[in-house]
Structures are given as structure tokens and as C-alpha cells.
Motif scaffolding. Structure first.
Motif, PDB file in Angstrom:
ATOM      1  N   VAL A  64      46.786 -34.701 -27.257  1.00  0.00           N
ATOM      2  CA  VAL A  64      45.582 -34.135 -27.122  1.00  0.00           C
ATOM      3  C   VAL A  64      45.916 -32.266 -26.997  1.00  0.00           C
ATOM      4  N   ASP A  65      45.494 -31.755 -28.162  1.00  0.00           N
ATOM      5  CA  ASP A  65      45.860 -30.303 -28.045  1.00  0.00           C
ATOM      6  C   ASP A  65      45.239 -29.549 -27.086  1.00  0.00           C
ATOM      7  N   MET A  66      45.713 -28.500 -26.955  1.00  0.00           N
ATOM      8  CA  MET A  66      45.367 -27.648 -25.650  1.00  0.00           C
ATOM      9  C   MET A  66      43.745 -27.263 -25.654  1.00  0.00           C
ATOM     10  N   LYS A  67      43.405 -26.892 -26.812  1.00  0.00           N
ATOM     11  CA  LYS A  67      41.860 -26.570 -27.115  1.00  0.00           C
ATOM     12  C   LYS A  67      40.706 -27.508 -26.603  1.00  0.00           C
ATOM     13  N   SER A  68      41.311 -29.002 -27.078  1.00  0.00           N
ATOM     14  CA  SER A  68      40.367 -30.123 -26.802  1.00  0.00           C
ATOM     15  C   SER A  68      40.473 -30.768 -25.372  1.00  0.00           C
ATOM     16  N   HIS A  69      41.612 -30.415 -24.762  1.00  0.00           N
ATOM     17  CA  HIS A  69      42.045 -31.020 -23.505  1.00  0.00           C
ATOM     18  C   HIS A  69      40.668 -30.743 -22.503  1.00  0.00           C
ATOM     19  N   GLU A  70      40.135 -29.410 -22.439  1.00  0.00           N
ATOM     20  CA  GLU A  70      38.867 -29.423 -21.584  1.00  0.00           C
ATOM     21  C   GLU A  70      37.701 -30.030 -21.790  1.00  0.00           C
ATOM     22  N   PHE A  71      37.506 -30.112 -23.069  1.00  0.00           N
ATOM     23  CA  PHE A  71      36.333 -30.942 -23.503  1.00  0.00           C
ATOM     24  C   PHE A  71      36.512 -32.386 -23.249  1.00  0.00           C
ATOM     25  N   LEU A  72      37.768 -33.070 -23.078  1.00  0.00           N
ATOM     26  CA  LEU A  72      38.041 -34.551 -23.064  1.00  0.00           C
ATOM     27  C   LEU A  72      38.359 -34.922 -21.465  1.00  0.00           C
ATOM     28  N   ALA A  73      38.571 -34.043 -20.749  1.00  0.00           N
ATOM     29  CA  ALA A  73      39.149 -34.354 -19.374  1.00  0.00           C
ATOM     30  C   ALA A  73      38.102 -35.398 -18.978  1.00  0.00           C
ATOM     31  N   GLY A  74      38.758 -36.617 -18.476  1.00  0.00           N
ATOM     32  CA  GLY A  74      37.966 -37.558 -17.720  1.00  0.00           C
ATOM     33  C   GLY A  74      37.305 -38.636 -18.601  1.00  0.00           C
ATOM     34  N   THR A  75      37.457 -38.280 -19.942  1.00  0.00           N
ATOM     35  CA  THR A  75      36.811 -39.365 -21.035  1.00  0.00           C
ATOM     36  C   THR A  75      37.560 -40.621 -21.013  1.00  0.00           C
ATOM     37  N   THR A  76      36.527 -41.714 -21.166  1.00  0.00           N
ATOM     38  CA  THR A  76      37.089 -42.811 -21.359  1.00  0.00           C
ATOM     39  C   THR A  76      36.712 -43.205 -22.748  1.00  0.00           C
ATOM     40  N   VAL A  77      37.768 -43.754 -23.740  1.00  0.00           N
ATOM     41  CA  VAL A  77      37.749 -44.241 -24.706  1.00  0.00           C
ATOM     42  C   VAL A  77      37.751 -45.722 -24.955  1.00  0.00           C
ATOM     43  N   ASP A  78      36.777 -46.176 -25.796  1.00  0.00           N
ATOM     44  CA  ASP A  78      36.599 -47.706 -25.635  1.00  0.00           C
ATOM     45  C   ASP A  78      36.626 -48.406 -27.159  1.00  0.00           C
ATOM     46  N   GLU A  84      26.227 -54.113 -35.318  1.00  0.00           N
ATOM     47  CA  GLU A  84      25.857 -52.832 -36.076  1.00  0.00           C
ATOM     48  C   GLU A  84      27.280 -52.300 -36.545  1.00  0.00           C
ATOM     49  N   GLY A  85      28.536 -52.840 -36.169  1.00  0.00           N
ATOM     50  CA  GLY A  85      29.721 -52.571 -36.426  1.00  0.00           C
ATOM     51  C   GLY A  85      30.627 -52.029 -35.372  1.00  0.00           C
ATOM     52  N   SER A  86      31.644 -51.916 -35.871  1.00  0.00           N
ATOM     53  CA  SER A  86      32.769 -51.915 -34.556  1.00  0.00           C
ATOM     54  C   SER A  86      33.502 -50.405 -34.712  1.00  0.00           C
ATOM     55  N   GLY A  87      33.850 -50.089 -33.754  1.00  0.00           N
ATOM     56  CA  GLY A  87      34.262 -48.688 -33.642  1.00  0.00           C
ATOM     57  C   GLY A  87      34.655 -48.224 -32.217  1.00  0.00           C
ATOM     58  N   PHE A  88      35.440 -46.827 -32.256  1.00  0.00           N
ATOM     59  CA  PHE A  88      35.403 -46.369 -30.864  1.00  0.00           C
ATOM     60  C   PHE A  88      34.251 -45.659 -30.125  1.00  0.00           C
ATOM     61  N   THR A  89      34.196 -45.656 -29.085  1.00  0.00           N
ATOM     62  CA  THR A  89      33.039 -44.922 -28.205  1.00  0.00           C
ATOM     63  C   THR A  89      33.680 -44.066 -27.310  1.00  0.00           C
ATOM     64  N   PHE A  90      32.959 -42.999 -26.864  1.00  0.00           N
ATOM     65  CA  PHE A  90      33.518 -42.037 -25.730  1.00  0.00           C
ATOM     66  C   PHE A  90      32.402 -41.970 -24.780  1.00  0.00           C
ATOM     67  N   ASP A  91      33.004 -42.117 -23.474  1.00  0.00           N
ATOM     68  CA  ASP A  91      32.230 -41.793 -22.222  1.00  0.00           C
ATOM     69  C   ASP A  91      32.581 -40.616 -21.751  1.00  0.00           C
ATOM     70  N   ASN A  92      32.184 -39.479 -22.154  1.00  0.00           N
ATOM     71  CA  ASN A  92      32.603 -38.038 -21.856  1.00  0.00           C
ATOM     72  C   ASN A  92      31.852 -37.467 -20.868  1.00  0.00           C
ATOM     73  N   PRO A  93      32.168 -37.390 -19.311  1.00  0.00           N
ATOM     74  CA  PRO A  93      31.519 -36.537 -18.419  1.00  0.00           C
ATOM     75  C   PRO A  93      31.240 -35.287 -18.660  1.00  0.00           C
ATOM     76  N   ASN A  94      31.959 -34.542 -19.629  1.00  0.00           N
ATOM     77  CA  ASN A  94      31.550 -33.279 -19.830  1.00  0.00           C
ATOM     78  C   ASN A  94      30.794 -32.885 -20.995  1.00  0.00           C
ATOM     79  N   ALA A  95      30.020 -34.069 -21.602  1.00  0.00           N
ATOM     80  CA  ALA A  95      29.040 -33.901 -22.525  1.00  0.00           C
ATOM     81  C   ALA A  95      27.683 -33.540 -22.042  1.00  0.00           C
TER      82      ALA A  95
END
Length: 106
Positions: A64-78, A84-95
């Protein structure tokens, strides 16, 4: 810190093992764009950048680059398999908001 579920770890491991060239891990970034203002960007990378935060779980490295880190802190990737299709999902408490596709947030 970013957390990857077991399903996400297995999906990343599979992608790494079938990559045409050797890779070091998965980069997760946040960029301007998408319908909610910011969007997630993921991809396999050959090497870590010196300024990256490196998160390792069960042998899988996430960069994770420094700029993105603050937006992604605490995020769970599943990784979800659905009709409907397969893929990654993001549970981001910062959103504060998100779009219907789940790939963009504000």
C-alpha cells in the motif's frame, strides 16, 4: 492495517501462482475517480516500492502506497463468488459513501 479474508487470500494466491511472470505480491491503491469520487485499484506487482507499507499474511504480501494508506486503514478485503459475478469486495470504515458497484467510495 488492511485485512484479507481467507477467501481473498486464496484468490490472491491463485492469481500469483498463475501469473505469467514472477510477482512479489498484490498492490492495493486508492485513486481519484469512480462515481463516488475515489476508486480502488488492485494489481499484482513484481517488486515493492521503497515507500510502500508491506502487510504480510500467511505468505501473501500486500503493498500500500503512503497516499492510499489513510483511505484504507481498517479495510477488510474479501473475495465473493455470487450469481452476479465473482470479485473482490471492500468493507472500508473510512468510506462515507459508496456507489452501487462497490468499487468506488467517497
Amino acid at each position: 492495517m488492511i485485512n484479507l479474508t481467507d477467501s481473498a487470500l486464496n484468490a490472491v494466491r491463485s492469481a500469483i501462482s498463475t501469473a505469467p511472470e514472477p510477482v512479489d505480491g498484490l498492490r492495493i491503491m486508492v485513486e481519484a475517480g469512480g462515481c463516488a469520487g475515489l476508486k480502488y485499484n488492485m494489481g499484482l506487482v513484481k517488486e515493492v516500492d521503497p515507500d510502500d507499507t508491506v502487510i504480510e499474511r500467511d505468505g501473501v504480501k500486500v503493498f500500500v502506497d503512503m497516499k492510499s494508506h489513510e483511505f484504507l486503514a481498517g479495510t477488510t478485503v474479501d473475495f465473493v463468488v455470487a450469481l452476479e459475478g465473482s470479485g473482490f469486495t471492500f468493507d472500508n470504515p473510512n468510506a462515507k459513501s459508496s456507489c452501487g458497484c462497490g468499487k468506488s467510495f467517497g
